[in-house]
Design an enzyme around this catalytic site. Structure first.
Site, mmCIF file in Angstrom:
data_model
loop_
_atom_site.group_PDB
_atom_site.id
_atom_site.type_symbol
_atom_site.label_atom_id
_atom_site.label_comp_id
_atom_site.label_asym_id
_atom_site.label_seq_id
_atom_site.Cartn_x
_atom_site.Cartn_y
_atom_site.Cartn_z
ATOM 1 N N GLU A 8 29.661 39.669 29.982
ATOM 2 C CA GLU A 8 30.828 39.308 30.468
ATOM 3 C C GLU A 8 30.538 38.761 31.700
ATOM 4 O O GLU A 8 31.429 37.828 32.091
ATOM 5 C CB GLU A 8 31.367 40.762 30.866
ATOM 6 N N LYS A 9 29.633 38.867 32.417
ATOM 7 C CA LYS A 9 29.143 38.045 33.715
ATOM 8 C C LYS A 9 27.915 37.865 34.182
ATOM 9 O O LYS A 9 27.070 38.503 33.232
ATOM 10 C CB LYS A 9 29.851 39.039 34.733
ATOM 11 N N ASP A 111 31.755 43.994 28.994
ATOM 12 C CA ASP A 111 31.805 45.261 29.705
ATOM 13 C C ASP A 111 32.131 46.554 28.751
ATOM 14 O O ASP A 111 33.102 46.117 27.513
ATOM 15 C CB ASP A 111 32.847 45.289 30.718
ATOM 16 N N ASP A 113 34.715 48.386 27.921
ATOM 17 C CA ASP A 113 36.098 48.773 27.882
ATOM 18 C C ASP A 113 36.860 47.698 26.869
ATOM 19 O O ASP A 113 36.522 46.809 26.319
ATOM 20 C CB ASP A 113 36.806 48.825 29.243
ATOM 21 N N TYR A 324 29.356 51.556 35.999
ATOM 22 C CA TYR A 324 30.627 50.720 35.873
ATOM 23 C C TYR A 324 31.886 51.479 36.511
ATOM 24 O O TYR A 324 32.037 52.630 36.497
ATOM 25 C CB TYR A 324 30.903 50.969 34.276
ATOM 26 N N ARG A 326 35.175 50.183 36.603
ATOM 27 C CA ARG A 326 36.574 50.387 36.040
ATOM 28 C C ARG A 326 36.923 51.519 35.010
ATOM 29 O O ARG A 326 37.064 51.391 33.878
ATOM 30 C CB ARG A 326 37.140 48.907 35.316
#
Length: 648
Positions: A8-9, A111, A113, A324, A326
């Site tokens: 994701e990043k 990520d 989620d 993580y 979130r």
């Protein structure tokens, strides 16, 4: 290329690449690793839903291609959803797409989620990749966690539904936001921003502000006594007798005459008619921290905004120091218990003050935080097993990091224990109660400050001899006034959004909201508050969040169906039904369209006439960029562009 891993990043990509073994990291946008594997990244969403104008078959109204809002154009219901490449990430999108075209196999390393699943899936789908897709799932980026995740890749299809929930949520929010913002704006000739979560959040703050504004203080009397015994003295409060005249429905003494009579009948009198009840009490270690918990604590202790706290938690995660961020979960999987000694050892090595706390910790203790049944796709935010130095952190990072670390250390401390003594004394028919607390064992409270301890204000009960009389040495009736509720801070607003069920009367809706995560998610609440500030609908006065005059005016014009959290509750219920395959995505979207159509019809049937315009403001029209004028009798704004009227 045999395998392409899409993170994701960049920070997560780098952690994965380091675990695999890096061969070449010089080429931008990718890292070449051993075993014919390439790692790349998305920079968040590389694609986004197209704007409403894309679906309108109309000639642009301005030279730069803008299309004015018109009532006849809504509702806008895309027959096929269109995605566009985000301008600021176009270069990386092209890089990822090129790599996908060369890959035999792809690993989705978004990520852990719904959004993380979707943002990688949508790029894979956009490029029409037909090969095998696996899923990498990790709640941290320390080396041990990354290696475990790489060794335990799953078929991406097992997680695909998570991305579909994110997709259908984005589409439904688009339908509501795009169509109803236009409908209400055109009805009232004033920009009225509508959002499934934004609008109920704004209503929460407005309701609290109105409660404060309309609050009428009531006079009452608090009757207190200083009670003396041979070994010392202590304070007691009058236990109000509801049967007496001069007591209101909420159990307050409101009559000066009654208050004075009680004082006169008790003052300087003694009694042997009393009882003492001693109870040993214990307070278990608080569960682990979710993002909302950290945002509330950081706001209370340091005044940090929810957005600042989220950014710092993300930084600590990318630095491999914490897991993580979130997450709404407060529990940990039991498998992580085996890492406790290593984590505690690394904490002790990073700071002298933390080392002292670790020294007193008992790693053999197993608190209620370890619970597989209550661990979701995420778990509580905790330190990783990575070695680190706290000296490299900024002050803000250190403060947030220590909140997380202390919460973790506390899991290895005993319960907080105290003796609560409640003395009830009868003076001529008037009962006075003294509550006293004696700390037996500080336990976890010597480690972890929750920000709401009241023990400094507690009193100890002096030793009372058998058959000793209690002298009410001093008795007063203090004149007080009831106080209005406090305005929201960012921390308490986050908590209210999380516990929105408390503000709902309907039992079914209340249960749905209580079983879910409230309105918004850990990942979105800070952003929602920030956007409401950017729209000048919320502002900060001292440390409090308040509604602006335009916000109150806007809410008066929006139907209750949009200002209440009911819509969110129904949607959350439907998301769960979709996940369980009890409801199709298509059926859900049709329900959303029906709702939008009904609201749009109300607006079309009740368009308000223009009013006289007068004062020019510093605002710019969000459509054409021209100056905005203000209506003479209201705070409603209208575009001044007479050549190309925006009807705003």
């Amino acid at each position: 290329m045999k395998r392409l891993i899409i993170a994701e990043k960049p920070s997560v990509a780098r952690a994965i690449a380091e675990s695999l073994g890096i061969e070449n990291s010089k080429e931008k946008g990718q890292i070449i690793c051993h075993n014919d594997t390439v790692v790349t990244w998305c920079l968040g969403h590389l694609l986004q839903l197209a704007d409403a104008e894309v679906y309108l078959n109309r000639t642009p109204d301005t030279e730069d291609g803008k299309i004015f809002w018109r009532m006849e154009d809504i509702p806008i219901y895309p027959a096929e959803w269109k995605y566009i490449i985000k301008d600021d990430t176009k270069k990386q999108f092209n890089k990822v797409s090129d790599l996908i075209s060369k890959a035999e196999e792809i690993v989705n390393a978004g990520d852990p989620d719904n959004e993380g699943q979707r943002l990688v899936d949508e790029v894979i789908e956009h490029n029409n990749f037909q090969g095998k897709v696996l899923r990498y799932w990790a709640n941290a980026v320390d080396s041990k966690t990354v290696k475990h995740a790489l060794d335990n890749l799953k078929d991406n299809s097992e997680y695909h539904i998570l991305g579909e929930i994110a997709k259908v949520r984005a589409e439904s929010d688009w339908l509501i936001g795009i169509n109803l913002t236009r409908a209400y704006t055109l009805q009232w000739h004033q920009l009225l921003v509508i959002g499934r979560v934004k609008t109920p959040t704004l209503q929460l703050v407005a309701t609290r502000d109105l409660e404060i504004k309309n609050f009428v203080p009531k006079d009452y009397f608090a009757i207190k006594a200083k009670i003396k015994v041979q070994a010392g003295s202590f304070d007691a409060k009058y236990q109000v007798d509801d049967s007496l005249d001069g007591v209101d429905d909420e159990g307050r003494v409101i009559s000066r005459e009654l208050a004075d009579r009680i004082v006169n009948e008790v003052k300087n009198t003694s009694t042997s008619d009393y009882e003492i009840e001693d109870k040993m009490k214990s307070v278990p270690v608080p569960l682990g921290l979710s993002l909302s918990d950290i945002q509330q604590l950081a706001n209370k202790l340091y005044g940090y905004t929810a957005d600042t706290t989220l950014v710092i938690c993300q930084q600590l995660y990318e630095m491999k120091l914490t897991t993580y961020p979130r997450t709404d979960c407060k529990y940990l999987p039991t498998a992580q218990y085996s890492e406790a000694e290593t984590v505690l050892k690394n904490i002790a090595n990073c700071s002298d003050d933390l080392a002292e706390l670790v020294k007193k910790a008992d790693s053999s203790l197993k608190s209620r935080i370890w619970n597989d049944e209550k661990t979701t796709a995420h778990h509580a935010i905790v330190p990783t097993s990575e070695e680190f130095s706290i000296e490299s952190l900024t002050e803000v990072q250190t403060n947030i990091f220590k909140l997380i670390v202390r919460s973790y250390i506390a899991q290895f401390y005993q319960e907080h224990k105290y003796m609560e003594s409640v003395l009830t004394a009868n003076y001529n028919g008037h009962k006075f109660v003294a509550k006293c607390k004696e700390i037996i064992a500080q336990g976890w409270k010597s480690v972890y400050n929750t920000g709401d301890d009241d023990e400094d204000n507690s009193q100890k009960l002096p030793e009372i001899q058998e058959n000793e009389s209690l002298l009410a040495e001093d008795v007063i009736a203090e004149a007080l006034k009831t106080k209005p509720p406090k305005p929201y801070t960012e921390g308490t607003l986050i908590k209210a959004m999380e516990n929105i069920h408390k503000y709902v009367d309907n039992p079914e809706i209340k249960a749905t909201l209580r079983d879910g995560d409230g309105i918004g998610t850990s990942a979105t609440r800070a952003n929602i508050i920030r956007e409401l500030k950017n729209y000048h609908l919320l502002c900060v006065e001292n440390k409090y969040i308040r509604c602006t005059p335009p916000a109150f005016e806007s809410l008066e014009k929006i139907t209750k169906e949009l200002t209440s959290p009911v819509l969110t509750a129904l949607n959350e219920r439907d998301y769960k039904a979709i996940e369980k395959k009890e409801l199709t995505q298509e059926s859900f979207i049709e329900k959303v369209k029906d709702f939008c159509s009904a609201e749009i019809l109300k607006c079309k049937n009740n368009i308000r006439p223009y009013k006289t315009k007068n004062v020019e403001t510093k605002l710019k029209c969000p459509i054409c960029g021209k100056p905005v004028r203000q209506y003479e009798t209201t705070s409603t704004n209208e575009c001044k562009n007479v050549d190309l009227p925006c009807k705003l």
